[in-house]
Scaffold this motif. Structure first.
Motif, PDB file in Angstrom:
ATOM      1  N   UNK A  44     -37.978 -65.811 -20.125  1.00  0.00           N
ATOM      2  CA  UNK A  44     -37.330 -64.551 -19.774  1.00  0.00           C
ATOM      3  C   UNK A  44     -36.381 -64.774 -18.618  1.00  0.00           C
ATOM      4  N   UNK A  45     -35.121 -64.468 -18.850  1.00  0.00           N
ATOM      5  CA  UNK A  45     -34.068 -64.651 -17.849  1.00  0.00           C
ATOM      6  C   UNK A  45     -33.848 -63.341 -17.104  1.00  0.00           C
ATOM      7  N   UNK A  46     -33.656 -63.436 -15.828  1.00  0.00           N
ATOM      8  CA  UNK A  46     -33.156 -62.282 -15.103  1.00  0.00           C
ATOM      9  C   UNK A  46     -32.216 -62.761 -14.014  1.00  0.00           C
ATOM     10  N   UNK A  47     -31.271 -61.916 -13.728  1.00  0.00           N
ATOM     11  CA  UNK A  47     -30.226 -62.244 -12.765  1.00  0.00           C
ATOM     12  C   UNK A  47     -30.674 -61.910 -11.348  1.00  0.00           C
ATOM     13  N   UNK A  48     -30.019 -62.520 -10.394  1.00  0.00           N
ATOM     14  CA  UNK A  48     -30.282 -62.242  -8.991  1.00  0.00           C
ATOM     15  C   UNK A  48     -30.007 -60.765  -8.689  1.00  0.00           C
ATOM     16  N   UNK A  49     -30.910 -60.142  -7.961  1.00  0.00           N
ATOM     17  CA  UNK A  49     -30.751 -58.756  -7.540  1.00  0.00           C
ATOM     18  C   UNK A  49     -30.298 -58.738  -6.083  1.00  0.00           C
ATOM     19  N   UNK A  50     -29.400 -57.811  -5.767  1.00  0.00           N
ATOM     20  CA  UNK A  50     -28.889 -57.691  -4.402  1.00  0.00           C
ATOM     21  C   UNK A  50     -28.990 -56.243  -3.948  1.00  0.00           C
ATOM     22  N   UNK A  51     -29.114 -56.039  -2.660  1.00  0.00           N
ATOM     23  CA  UNK A  51     -29.230 -54.705  -2.089  1.00  0.00           C
ATOM     24  C   UNK A  51     -27.844 -54.183  -1.760  1.00  0.00           C
ATOM     25  N   UNK A  52     -27.542 -52.959  -2.237  1.00  0.00           N
ATOM     26  CA  UNK A  52     -26.208 -52.389  -2.012  1.00  0.00           C
ATOM     27  C   UNK A  52     -26.256 -51.086  -1.220  1.00  0.00           C
ATOM     28  N   UNK A  53     -27.385 -50.762  -0.659  1.00  0.00           N
ATOM     29  CA  UNK A  53     -27.489 -49.562   0.166  1.00  0.00           C
ATOM     30  C   UNK A  53     -28.597 -48.642  -0.295  1.00  0.00           C
ATOM     31  N   UNK A  54     -28.923 -47.715   0.574  1.00  0.00           N
ATOM     32  CA  UNK A  54     -30.065 -46.833   0.333  1.00  0.00           C
ATOM     33  C   UNK A  54     -29.906 -45.975  -0.923  1.00  0.00           C
ATOM     34  N   UNK A  71     -22.583 -55.973  -0.442  1.00  0.00           N
ATOM     35  CA  UNK A  71     -23.924 -56.507  -0.646  1.00  0.00           C
ATOM     36  C   UNK A  71     -24.534 -56.895   0.702  1.00  0.00           C
ATOM     37  N   UNK A  72     -25.789 -56.526   0.881  1.00  0.00           N
ATOM     38  CA  UNK A  72     -26.525 -56.908   2.080  1.00  0.00           C
ATOM     39  C   UNK A  72     -27.547 -57.957   1.667  1.00  0.00           C
ATOM     40  N   UNK A  73     -27.576 -59.072   2.363  1.00  0.00           N
ATOM     41  CA  UNK A  73     -28.481 -60.166   1.985  1.00  0.00           C
ATOM     42  C   UNK A  73     -29.317 -60.611   3.179  1.00  0.00           C
ATOM     43  N   UNK A  74     -30.464 -61.164   2.857  1.00  0.00           N
ATOM     44  CA  UNK A  74     -31.309 -61.822   3.847  1.00  0.00           C
ATOM     45  C   UNK A  74     -31.945 -63.004   3.125  1.00  0.00           C
ATOM     46  N   UNK A  75     -31.590 -64.201   3.528  1.00  0.00           N
ATOM     47  CA  UNK A  75     -32.122 -65.391   2.854  1.00  0.00           C
ATOM     48  C   UNK A  75     -33.598 -65.583   3.179  1.00  0.00           C
ATOM     49  N   UNK A  76     -34.264 -66.339   2.338  1.00  0.00           N
ATOM     50  CA  UNK A  76     -35.660 -66.668   2.612  1.00  0.00           C
ATOM     51  C   UNK A  76     -35.811 -67.413   3.922  1.00  0.00           C
ATOM     52  N   UNK A  77     -34.867 -68.293   4.215  1.00  0.00           N
ATOM     53  CA  UNK A  77     -34.908 -69.056   5.472  1.00  0.00           C
ATOM     54  C   UNK A  77     -34.794 -68.115   6.666  1.00  0.00           C
ATOM     55  N   UNK A  92     -35.511 -52.524   3.695  1.00  0.00           N
ATOM     56  CA  UNK A  92     -34.981 -52.714   2.343  1.00  0.00           C
ATOM     57  C   UNK A  92     -35.365 -54.086   1.799  1.00  0.00           C
ATOM     58  N   UNK A  93     -35.731 -55.008   2.694  1.00  0.00           N
ATOM     59  CA  UNK A  93     -36.085 -56.363   2.276  1.00  0.00           C
ATOM     60  C   UNK A  93     -37.578 -56.502   2.013  1.00  0.00           C
ATOM     61  N   UNK A  94     -38.403 -55.923   2.867  1.00  0.00           N
ATOM     62  CA  UNK A  94     -39.856 -56.057   2.719  1.00  0.00           C
ATOM     63  C   UNK A  94     -40.555 -54.870   3.372  1.00  0.00           C
TER      64      UNK A  94
END
Length: 111
Positions: A44-54, A71-77, A92-94
């Protein structure tokens, strides 16, 4: 099992020489698709999801790009660095409850 989910960047390793990604973000998915008959599973393929606001929350990255969304991002690192430094993690991240558990567990949560 009949299905197997392979996420984005599941083969994610960095080159030890340059620090660049050794594999592409979707290489693991493509490899899984190639061997799904041999594995006896549907990959099952799914694309990367990104946060675009509330208002809209998370959308597929390709849709956000096509619509010119910011797009708002926060890397795992960066997430792990913030956890260790006891810095804020955006809700929005966790969820705060998850962040609290991970902070309590410390580095053992990422083994």
């Amino acid at each position: 099992a009949t299905h197997f989910i392979i996420g984005r960047d599941m083969a994610g390793t960095k080159s030890t020489i340059t620090g660049d990604d050794f594999y592409g973000a979707y290489d693991a998915q493509e490899l899984g698709k190639k061997f799904e008959a041999e594995l006896g599973m549907t990959v099952t393929h799914y694309e990367n999801m990104v946060y675009v606001g509330e208002e809209e929350g998370y959308v597929q990255e390709s849709i956000a790009k096509a619509q010119g969304k910011k797009v708002v991002k926060l890397s795992g690192t960066e997430f792990r660095r913030r956890l260790r430094a006891n810095e804020d993690i955006p809700e929005w991240f966790a969820f705060k409850s998850v962040v609290d558990i991970l902070r309590k567990a410390g580095d053992s949560a990422f083994c």
